[in-house]
Design a protein around this motif. Structure first.
Motif, PDB file in Angstrom:
ATOM      1  N   LEU A 254      -9.938  -5.812   8.702  1.00  0.00           N
ATOM      2  CA  LEU A 254      -9.305  -7.117   9.040  1.00  0.00           C
ATOM      3  C   LEU A 254      -9.941  -8.020  10.005  1.00  0.00           C
ATOM      4  O   LEU A 254     -10.936  -7.732  10.497  1.00  0.00           O
ATOM      5  CB  LEU A 254      -7.759  -6.567   9.704  1.00  0.00           C
ATOM      6  N   ALA A 255      -9.407  -9.019  10.366  1.00  0.00           N
ATOM      7  CA  ALA A 255      -9.901  -9.814  11.254  1.00  0.00           C
ATOM      8  C   ALA A 255     -10.256  -9.316  12.641  1.00  0.00           C
ATOM      9  O   ALA A 255     -11.128  -9.304  13.419  1.00  0.00           O
ATOM     10  CB  ALA A 255      -9.202 -11.278  11.675  1.00  0.00           C
ATOM     11  N   SER A 256      -9.306  -8.366  12.963  1.00  0.00           N
ATOM     12  CA  SER A 256      -9.382  -7.627  14.522  1.00  0.00           C
ATOM     13  C   SER A 256      -9.937  -6.350  14.398  1.00  0.00           C
ATOM     14  O   SER A 256     -10.324  -5.624  15.316  1.00  0.00           O
ATOM     15  CB  SER A 256      -7.727  -7.352  14.549  1.00  0.00           C
ATOM     16  N   GLY A 257     -10.546  -6.000  13.232  1.00  0.00           N
ATOM     17  CA  GLY A 257     -11.296  -4.795  12.957  1.00  0.00           C
ATOM     18  C   GLY A 257     -10.794  -3.949  11.966  1.00  0.00           C
ATOM     19  O   GLY A 257      -9.825  -4.306  11.330  1.00  0.00           O
ATOM     20  N   PRO A 258     -11.519  -2.815  11.618  1.00  0.00           N
ATOM     21  CA  PRO A 258     -10.907  -1.681  10.608  1.00  0.00           C
ATOM     22  C   PRO A 258      -9.746  -1.153  10.875  1.00  0.00           C
ATOM     23  O   PRO A 258      -9.435  -1.104  12.090  1.00  0.00           O
ATOM     24  CB  PRO A 258     -12.258  -0.885  10.792  1.00  0.00           C
ATOM     25  N   SER A 259      -8.948  -1.103  10.130  1.00  0.00           N
ATOM     26  CA  SER A 259      -7.738  -0.249   9.936  1.00  0.00           C
ATOM     27  C   SER A 259      -7.709   0.577   8.651  1.00  0.00           C
ATOM     28  O   SER A 259      -8.178   0.444   7.613  1.00  0.00           O
ATOM     29  CB  SER A 259      -6.646  -1.431   9.882  1.00  0.00           C
ATOM     30  N   ALA A 260      -6.990   1.648   9.120  1.00  0.00           N
ATOM     31  CA  ALA A 260      -6.568   2.573   7.750  1.00  0.00           C
ATOM     32  C   ALA A 260      -5.182   3.203   8.105  1.00  0.00           C
ATOM     33  O   ALA A 260      -4.876   3.305   9.175  1.00  0.00           O
ATOM     34  CB  ALA A 260      -7.626   3.831   7.712  1.00  0.00           C
ATOM     35  N   ARG A 261      -4.565   3.575   6.847  1.00  0.00           N
ATOM     36  CA  ARG A 261      -3.590   4.306   7.021  1.00  0.00           C
ATOM     37  C   ARG A 261      -3.305   5.304   6.035  1.00  0.00           C
ATOM     38  O   ARG A 261      -3.923   5.167   5.124  1.00  0.00           O
ATOM     39  CB  ARG A 261      -2.308   3.333   6.924  1.00  0.00           C
ATOM     40  N   PHE A 262      -2.385   6.480   6.176  1.00  0.00           N
ATOM     41  CA  PHE A 262      -2.262   7.472   5.124  1.00  0.00           C
ATOM     42  C   PHE A 262      -0.786   8.179   5.746  1.00  0.00           C
ATOM     43  O   PHE A 262      -0.429   7.727   6.683  1.00  0.00           O
ATOM     44  CB  PHE A 262      -3.427   8.408   5.125  1.00  0.00           C
ATOM     45  N   ARG A 263      -0.211   8.604   4.720  1.00  0.00           N
ATOM     46  CA  ARG A 263       0.847   9.540   4.883  1.00  0.00           C
ATOM     47  C   ARG A 263       0.693  10.869   5.091  1.00  0.00           C
ATOM     48  O   ARG A 263      -0.158  11.417   4.565  1.00  0.00           O
ATOM     49  CB  ARG A 263       1.905   9.326   3.618  1.00  0.00           C
ATOM     50  N   LEU A 264       1.316  11.385   6.166  1.00  0.00           N
ATOM     51  CA  LEU A 264       1.317  12.721   6.795  1.00  0.00           C
ATOM     52  C   LEU A 264       2.488  13.623   6.449  1.00  0.00           C
ATOM     53  O   LEU A 264       3.621  13.139   6.750  1.00  0.00           O
ATOM     54  CB  LEU A 264       0.954  12.771   8.292  1.00  0.00           C
ATOM     55  N   ALA A 265       2.573  14.725   5.878  1.00  0.00           N
ATOM     56  CA  ALA A 265       3.547  15.515   5.436  1.00  0.00           C
ATOM     57  C   ALA A 265       3.439  16.647   6.412  1.00  0.00           C
ATOM     58  O   ALA A 265       2.476  17.143   6.507  1.00  0.00           O
ATOM     59  CB  ALA A 265       3.268  16.048   4.022  1.00  0.00           C
TER      60      ALA A 265
END
Length: 155
Positions: A21-32
């Motif tokens: 992103l313009a603001s820097g790296p981003s990542a997401r995932f789901r946690l069970a």
């Protein structure tokens, strides 16, 4: 700062999604996160309810998350809990997100090999394995007197 900090222990439920992103790296995932309890009737451990959290990461943590985690990995996630309620098509939906501060593999359930990530803004030539103590000036008046490391001789 009255933020709710949590530590969740569970399994990665979805492959991490990485974005620049313009603001820097981003990542997401789901946690069970599944609770476990001792069932006295069956005399065995049993699974309870499973909660799902969306884990959000930014900057270097996002880059390392995308490179290190896979579906099914047992992990510990520490971060700020954010509970949101959205209304879509007349229905109210509640979701729980964790804005991660730290993530690690759960070593109670397996082994992991740590590799230090190279920082993109540092060059290899600027790093030294050890400081060069020999070239630094030492004020001998303030330094403690050296002690003899040899054992006393016994006669």
């Amino acid at each position: 700062m009255n933020e709710t900090m949590v530590c969740a222990v569970g399994n990665v439920a979805t492959q991490p999604v990485y974005r620049e992103l313009a603001s820097g790296p981003s990542a997401r995932f789901r946690l069970a996160v599944t609770s476990r309890y001792w069932d006295r009737e069956r005399n065995a451990w049993a699974d309870g309810h499973t909660n799902f959290f969306t884990v959000w990461t930014n900057r270097q943590l996002a880059t390392n998350t995308a490179a290190s985690l896979a579906v099914g990995d047992p992990v510990l996630v520490q971060g700020r809990l954010k509970v949101r309620t959205d209304v879509r098509e007349g229905q109210s939906r509640t979701s729980a997100d964790i804005d991660a501060v730290a993530i690690g593999h759960d070593l109670a359930r397996g082994t992991s090999a740590f590799r230090r990530a190279n920082k993109p803004d540092q060059s290899v030539t600027s790093l030294q394995a050890e400081p060069n103590w020999e070239n630094q000036a030492v004020n001998t008046a303030d330094a403690p007197a050296p002690q003899d490391a040899r054992p006393a001789s016994v006669t």
